[in-house]
Design an enzyme around this catalytic site. Sequence first.
Site, PDB file in Angstrom:
ATOM      1  N   ASN A 173      25.903  -7.842 -51.977  1.00 54.04           N
ATOM      2  CA  ASN A 173      25.700  -6.522 -52.145  1.00 54.04           C
ATOM      3  C   ASN A 173      26.651  -5.810 -51.093  1.00 54.04           C
ATOM      4  O   ASN A 173      26.897  -4.463 -51.302  1.00 54.04           O
ATOM      5  CB  ASN A 173      24.306  -5.764 -51.966  1.00 54.04           C
ATOM      6  CG  ASN A 173      23.877  -6.220 -50.567  1.00 54.04           C
ATOM      7  OD1 ASN A 173      24.092  -7.212 -50.024  1.00 54.04           O
ATOM      8  ND2 ASN A 173      22.842  -5.171 -50.039  1.00 54.04           N
TER       9      ASN A 173
ATOM     10  N   GLY B 258     -12.012   9.978  -6.553  1.00 51.58           N
ATOM     11  CA  GLY B 258     -12.861  10.907  -5.517  1.00 51.58           C
ATOM     12  C   GLY B 258     -14.225  11.012  -5.973  1.00 51.58           C
ATOM     13  O   GLY B 258     -14.652  10.725  -7.031  1.00 51.58           O
TER      14      GLY B 258
ATOM     15  N   GLY C  37       3.442  12.830 -12.332  1.00 50.91           N
ATOM     16  CA  GLY C  37       3.298  11.487 -11.294  1.00 50.91           C
ATOM     17  C   GLY C  37       4.495  10.653 -11.706  1.00 50.91           C
ATOM     18  O   GLY C  37       4.962  10.575 -12.865  1.00 50.91           O
TER      19      GLY C  37
ATOM     20  N   ARG D   8       3.340   2.357 -10.063  1.00 49.58           N
ATOM     21  CA  ARG D   8       2.657   1.224 -10.273  1.00 49.58           C
ATOM     22  C   ARG D   8       2.985   0.545 -11.575  1.00 49.58           C
ATOM     23  O   ARG D   8       2.643  -0.509 -11.912  1.00 49.58           O
ATOM     24  CB  ARG D   8       1.318   1.295  -9.713  1.00 49.58           C
ATOM     25  CG  ARG D   8       0.870   1.242  -8.501  1.00 49.58           C
ATOM     26  CD  ARG D   8      -0.609   1.334  -8.431  1.00 49.58           C
ATOM     27  NE  ARG D   8      -1.107   2.886  -8.476  1.00 49.58           N
ATOM     28  CZ  ARG D   8      -2.373   3.199  -8.274  1.00 49.58           C
ATOM     29  NH1 ARG D   8      -3.418   2.542  -8.112  1.00 49.58           N
ATOM     30  NH2 ARG D   8      -2.424   4.540  -8.503  1.00 49.58           N
TER      31      ARG D   8
ATOM     32  N   ALA E 115      14.894 -19.917 -56.759  1.00 42.58           N
ATOM     33  CA  ALA E 115      14.929 -20.040 -55.456  1.00 42.58           C
ATOM     34  C   ALA E 115      16.438 -20.059 -54.957  1.00 42.58           C
ATOM     35  O   ALA E 115      17.405 -20.663 -55.928  1.00 42.58           O
ATOM     36  CB  ALA E 115      14.306 -21.278 -55.134  1.00 42.58           C
TER      37      ALA E 115
END
Length: 473
Positions: free
Chosen positions: A402, A156, A21, A25, A396
């Site tokens: 690197n 169905g 399919g 939709r 901190a």
Amino acid sequence: MAVELRVKLLSSIQVIVMAAGQGKRMVSRLPKVLHRLAGQPLLSHVLTTARSVAPQTVAVVVGKEGATVSAALREAFSTALPNLLFVEQSPPRGTGDAVRVALSALNQKTAAEITLVMNGDCPLIATSDIRALCEAASQNSLAWLTAKTSAPQGLGRVVRDARGKVQAIVEERDADEAQKAIDEINVGVLAAPTVLLKRWVGELTCDNAQGEYYLTDVLAMAVREGVPVETVQTDEISAKGVNDRAQLAEVERIVQRRQATALMQQGVTIADPARFDLRGTLRCGRDVSIDVGCVFEGNVTLGDEVEIGAHCVLRHVSLADGVKVAPFSHLDSAEVGAQALIGPYARLRPGAKIAERAHVGNFVEIKATTLGAGSKANHLSYLGDAEIGANVNIGAGTITCNYDGVSKYKTKIGDDAFIGSNTALVAPLTIGKGATIGAGSTLSEDAEAQALTFTRTRPIVKKNWSKPAKKKD
């Protein structure tokens, strides 16, 4: 009549999965069966279920996007389903034609006694249901999966006679008002003796409102020939298919709730199952706790007494016993040792290895780096391509420089070192055991063990200096 599951199944089963399919939709360039459900394509869920009956061969019927579907699934199931086929249906002429095309291809591979037909967009079907169908078909019967629903519109209808015997399945566009009132629907999954199914689909016509070859018409053929028609009735939720994005979201929550329930039954605490997402495999030890809004992707392992705070994302990670991950942390392809503390707002990237009792705090990013036992990087730092020993303090604002624009270089920091705040470590670089680096340093040469190393410049003061002023128009 309902069919009870028997323990022993036929060894000669082949599976056809209808996945041709277009899924209009979904309003997407991606084929519908490749849209993701719990981290995997819809079709993956169906193939995993099909695998439970140990089929000789599985044929997936695809449409014009068949190459895309095949490329996405073939490698993932190369071991689990080595005889997986992808068969193109061109042009698409209905479900009956899809099965005919698949049977033609399968006939060249196997001579299975039973053929199981499934839909690629119905991922909730239980393995017990398809096993029951195959067992029923083994008695020279046509077996069909049905469900009772309060909203049968567009589906169905299963038509029965006064004795309750199935007579036909009528698509809604061909149904009269009395048939539209029926609440038993066709789920689109069936099993039948291969010889009979092959003959029936060869006799199908397209004399219907759609001008297509309906697979459901084989049921009426079976009734005319006196072939027993058995039904296995599943629940309304398991019968749900996916035709648009709204239905995909609905099915997603069903799958996630099932996964959350299974984990809770194993002893995992999940603060709110409605705000839990597992998109892979999650293995948990005892007394694991997961707060709201967490996402688990790929293969994740959580040891005993692990706590995951709110709104964390974990992908391909392993956390040892007693690890605590604070809210809003992202961990990807990382390993964390026992009793370590991660977050909040921490980011562990691929190759991060955090040893036992280490701390990785807020707004710290670690990539391809080993952080030793008891070491701490608690605030606002980037640590990449580094080997950091035990009991190291990272101040901190520390960064490992690197990358020079071409190549990556490694930083090595010995045990018990202390890195002051706002330090730039320009790799390649080695900092000795017990070294101290003064705050605000930019270090491009190795630092001696047990020594204080820092870089400073004398302050420059300009008196009578004025800030730049904006020019007037």
